[in-house]
Design an enzyme around this catalytic site. Structure first.
Site, PDB file in Angstrom:
ATOM      1  NE  ARG A 115      -4.111  -2.010   1.600  1.00  0.00           N
ATOM      2  CZ  ARG A 115      -4.029  -3.188   2.201  1.00  0.00           C
ATOM      3  NH1 ARG A 115      -3.087  -3.389   3.090  1.00  0.00           N
ATOM      4  NH2 ARG A 115      -4.883  -4.136   1.915  1.00  0.00           N
ATOM      5  CE  LYS A 137      -0.643  13.723 -15.162  1.00  0.00           C
ATOM      6  NZ  LYS A 137      -0.869  14.087 -16.574  1.00  0.00           N
ATOM      7  CD  GLU A 179       7.537  17.420 -23.036  1.00  0.00           C
ATOM      8  OE1 GLU A 179       6.873  18.431 -22.733  1.00  0.00           O
ATOM      9  OE2 GLU A 179       7.020  16.384 -23.517  1.00  0.00           O
ATOM     10  CD  GLU A 229      -3.851  16.374 -17.231  1.00  0.00           C
ATOM     11  OE1 GLU A 229      -2.841  15.825 -16.759  1.00  0.00           O
ATOM     12  OE2 GLU A 229      -4.252  16.229 -18.380  1.00  0.00           O
ATOM     13  NE  ARG A 233       0.110  17.353 -13.947  1.00  0.00           N
ATOM     14  CZ  ARG A 233       0.658  16.559 -13.058  1.00  0.00           C
ATOM     15  NH1 ARG A 233       0.190  16.523 -11.833  1.00  0.00           N
ATOM     16  NH2 ARG A 233       1.675  15.787 -13.365  1.00  0.00           N
ATOM     17  CG  ASN A 237      -1.911  17.209 -21.719  1.00  0.00           C
ATOM     18  OD1 ASN A 237      -0.953  16.503 -21.430  1.00  0.00           O
ATOM     19  ND2 ASN A 237      -3.060  17.154 -21.070  1.00  0.00           N
ATOM     20  CG  HIS A 244       0.615  11.709 -27.166  1.00  0.00           C
ATOM     21  ND1 HIS A 244      -0.089  12.018 -26.020  1.00  0.00           N
ATOM     22  CD2 HIS A 244       1.868  11.417 -26.759  1.00  0.00           C
ATOM     23  CE1 HIS A 244       0.721  11.915 -24.983  1.00  0.00           C
ATOM     24  NE2 HIS A 244       1.909  11.560 -25.399  1.00  0.00           N
ATOM     25  CG  HIS A 259       7.482  12.403 -25.874  1.00  0.00           C
ATOM     26  ND1 HIS A 259       6.169  12.049 -26.003  1.00  0.00           N
ATOM     27  CD2 HIS A 259       7.508  13.463 -25.032  1.00  0.00           C
ATOM     28  CE1 HIS A 259       5.425  12.845 -25.263  1.00  0.00           C
ATOM     29  NE2 HIS A 259       6.213  13.717 -24.662  1.00  0.00           N
TER      30      HIS A 259
HETATM   31  N1  LIG Z   1       5.067  10.990 -15.256  1.00  0.00           N
HETATM   32  C1  LIG Z   1       5.024  12.016 -16.066  1.00  0.00           C
HETATM   33  O1  LIG Z   1       4.493  13.078 -15.741  1.00  0.00           O
HETATM   34  C2  LIG Z   1       5.650  11.895 -17.416  1.00  0.00           C
HETATM   35  C3  LIG Z   1       5.836  13.032 -18.202  1.00  0.00           C
HETATM   36  C4  LIG Z   1       6.469  12.892 -19.435  1.00  0.00           C
HETATM   37  C5  LIG Z   1       6.883  11.633 -19.882  1.00  0.00           C
HETATM   38  N2  LIG Z   1       6.659  10.544 -19.086  1.00  0.00           N
HETATM   39  C6  LIG Z   1       7.108   9.213 -19.511  1.00  0.00           C
HETATM   40  O2  LIG Z   1       8.527   9.238 -19.636  1.00  0.00           O
HETATM   41  C7  LIG Z   1       8.929   8.227 -20.559  1.00  0.00           C
HETATM   42  C8  LIG Z   1       9.986   8.789 -21.468  1.00  0.00           C
HETATM   43  O3  LIG Z   1      11.082   9.215 -20.684  1.00  0.00           O
HETATM   44  P1  LIG Z   1      12.574   9.263 -21.256  1.00  0.00           P
HETATM   45  O4  LIG Z   1      12.584  10.029 -22.531  1.00  0.00           O
HETATM   46  O5  LIG Z   1      13.435   9.688 -20.148  1.00  0.00           O
HETATM   47  O6  LIG Z   1      12.790   7.746 -21.712  1.00  0.00           O
HETATM   48  P2  LIG Z   1      13.669   6.526 -21.134  1.00  0.00           P
HETATM   49  O7  LIG Z   1      13.497   6.374 -19.681  1.00  0.00           O
HETATM   50  O8  LIG Z   1      13.320   5.372 -21.990  1.00  0.00           O
HETATM   51  O9  LIG Z   1      15.167   6.978 -21.435  1.00  0.00           O
HETATM   52  C9  LIG Z   1      15.601   7.137 -22.768  1.00  0.00           C
HETATM   53  C10 LIG Z   1      16.867   6.302 -23.046  1.00  0.00           C
HETATM   54  O10 LIG Z   1      17.991   6.932 -22.410  1.00  0.00           O
HETATM   55  C11 LIG Z   1      18.692   5.961 -21.616  1.00  0.00           C
HETATM   56  N3  LIG Z   1      19.321   6.718 -20.540  1.00  0.00           N
HETATM   57  C12 LIG Z   1      18.709   7.274 -19.472  1.00  0.00           C
HETATM   58  N4  LIG Z   1      19.575   8.036 -18.787  1.00  0.00           N
HETATM   59  C13 LIG Z   1      20.766   7.943 -19.416  1.00  0.00           C
HETATM   60  C14 LIG Z   1      22.049   8.525 -19.190  1.00  0.00           C
HETATM   61  N5  LIG Z   1      22.250   9.417 -18.211  1.00  0.00           N
HETATM   62  N6  LIG Z   1      23.057   8.187 -20.031  1.00  0.00           N
HETATM   63  C15 LIG Z   1      22.839   7.344 -21.070  1.00  0.00           C
HETATM   64  N7  LIG Z   1      21.644   6.786 -21.346  1.00  0.00           N
HETATM   65  C16 LIG Z   1      20.619   7.087 -20.536  1.00  0.00           C
HETATM   66  C17 LIG Z   1      17.628   4.974 -21.205  1.00  0.00           C
HETATM   67  O11 LIG Z   1      18.198   3.748 -20.837  1.00  0.00           O
HETATM   68  C18 LIG Z   1      16.804   4.891 -22.473  1.00  0.00           C
HETATM   69  O12 LIG Z   1      17.413   4.021 -23.383  1.00  0.00           O
HETATM   70  C19 LIG Z   1       7.679   7.776 -21.274  1.00  0.00           C
HETATM   71  O13 LIG Z   1       7.322   6.500 -20.795  1.00  0.00           O
HETATM   72  C20 LIG Z   1       6.623   8.798 -20.868  1.00  0.00           C
HETATM   73  O14 LIG Z   1       5.328   8.255 -20.820  1.00  0.00           O
HETATM   74  C21 LIG Z   1       6.067  10.651 -17.879  1.00  0.00           C
END
Ligand SMILES: NC(=O)c1ccc[n+]([C@@H]2O[C@H](COP(=O)([O-])OP(=O)(O)OC[C@H]3O[C@@H](n4cnc5c(N)ncnc54)[C@H](O)[C@@H]3O)[C@@H](O)[C@H]2O)c1
Length: 350
Positions: A115, A137, A179, A229, A233, A237, A244, A259
């Site tokens: 939990r 999130k 972003e 949201e 918030r 988007n 997307h 992305h």
């Molecule tokens: N929770 C939220 O509010 C929120 C907001 C935006 C995106 N997201 C989520 O985030 C995800 C995308 O995040 P991301 O772009 O960080 O992707 P990711 O976590 O897949 O990282 C991208 C790549 O970089 C590599 N990597 C990470 N740090 C590294 C480093 N310091 N050196 C070398 N390689 C490294 C990872 O292994 C991966 O291959 C999606 O799943 C998306 O839905 C969540």
């Protein structure tokens, strides 16, 4: 050693800068029974060695394969199994060391374990530093639908150390930069000015601590006003309705978009016409025009209709208004989409 956080989001302290200055001290005061670090293959190689000696000797790691395709229930089950084997009790701490995939999935696993146990976010990509790690999130993909299972749960702390960016692939850096530009456009003329001032400096050479501070301030301001949201918030988007759909469409081609690349196109298309040329000029410096075949338009429209913000055949887009932090919701009809996409493709390179 430093105790004062740079930001406070509700109860969550956000520390910026060298982890050496903050993490050991923060941990010392907490008295966790056990510390477990979640990494993926890449962060295990590149990031874990940077924090290992800041943690207790008894720390254990759980490592999963890198990539969005592993952000699912099967991987959660595997993580929970590891937590069981390591006798992770209610006073344990999970450290999410990675990008948004690790942060979202680790946060979800921690929030549901017995939990809810404490977790902290140590984001290692630009996208997760500026966006994913902040705002509570957490979640995973299910049946191919992104982030459809999850909970709102704030981490016990967030530690942002831009030195992790040194090993990040340049394309990933650019993805996160979309972003950062989004945050500038929705809430920070100061940040936008700094981005313009950076001229032609290659992204790996930018002063990330300064840009991140401004960018994170925008995200925190928005989340603090509207944590679940209901209204403001939605502004986060911006660019994501069309973005997307493009991301999903290109995923099935030989030339998938990151992305950020998809969101950059989304922002150019979604911003009202009077500001479009100016916004395009900023974004096209980093994100060259991507050809989008006309045959894709109906599929893109169908994907956009599935977005949860929409109702009965129209698509709603959250876009910024004149003043910082003002939300404008625009409706888009199927007939307008081809014009927007072709106008985007006719922009000449910046
Ligand atoms: N929770 C939220 O509010 C929120 C907001 C935006 C995106 N997201 C989520 O985030 C995800 C995308 O995040 P991301 O772009 O960080 O992707 P990711 O976590 O897949 O990282 C991208 C790549 O970089 C590599 N990597 C990470 N740090 C590294 C480093 N310091 N050196 C070398 N390689 C490294 C990872 O292994 C991966 O291959 C999606 O799943 C998306 O839905 C969540």
């Amino acid at each position: 050693m430093r105790l004062e956080p740079d930001f406070l989001l509700f109860e969550t302290p956000v520390f910026m800068g060298s982890l050496r200055q903050t993490l050991p001290h923060w941990l010392e005061k907490k008295h966790y029974t056990q510390v477990i670090v979640l990494t993926d293959d890449n962060t295990q190689t590149h990031c874990w060695p940077q924090i290992q000696n800041l943690l207790p000797h008894s720390v254990k790691t759980i490592t999963i394969p890198a990539g969005e395709q592993h952000k699912n229930l099967k991987t959660c089950e595997w993580i929970w199994n590891q937590m069981l084997l390591q006798q992770c009790d209610r006073k344990s701490l999970l450290i999410n060391l990675g990008g948004g995939v690790i942060g979202d999935m680790g946060g979800f696993c921690a929030a549901t374990w017995k939990r809810g146990i404490d977790f902290i976010q140590i984001p290692t990509t630009l996208l997760s530093m500026t966006d994913a790690a902040i705002g509570g999130k957490t979640g995973i993909d299910f049946q191919g639908i992104k982030n459809i299972i999850g909970v709102f749960q704030n981490p016990a702390a967030i530690f942002i150390d831009p030195t992790f960016l040194n090993t990040l692939a340049e394309r990933e850096l650019r993805s996160g930069f979309a972003e950062v530009i989004k945050h500038a456009l929705i809430g920070s003329p100061v940040l936008l000015h700094k981005i313009h001032q950076s001229g032609n400096t290659p992204l790996p050479h930018l002063d990330w601590s300064e840009l991140l501070r401004e960018s994170i301030a925008v995200k925190i301001h928005v989340v603090a006003q509207d944590p679940t949201e209901q209204n403001l918030r939605m502004l986060l988007n911006f660019g994501h309705t069309i973005g997307h759909a493009l991301e999903s469409y290109f995923l099935d081609t030989d030339t998938p978009l990151t992305h950020g690349e998809a969101i950059a196109i989304g922002m150019i298309c979604e911003i009202p016409k009077d500001k479009r040329a100016e916004v395009a000029k900023t974004l096209l410096r980093y994100f060259p025009v991507v050809p989008i075949p006309e045959t894709a338009y109906p599929e893109l429209w169908n994907m956009m209709l599935q977005d949860k913000k929409n109702s009965s055949g129209t698509v709603r887009m959250a876009v910024p208004d004149e003043l910082p932090f003002t939300l404008n919701v625009l409706e888009l009809s199927e007939m307008q989409l081809p014009d927007l996409l072709s106008e985007y493709q006719n922009f000449s390179p910046a």
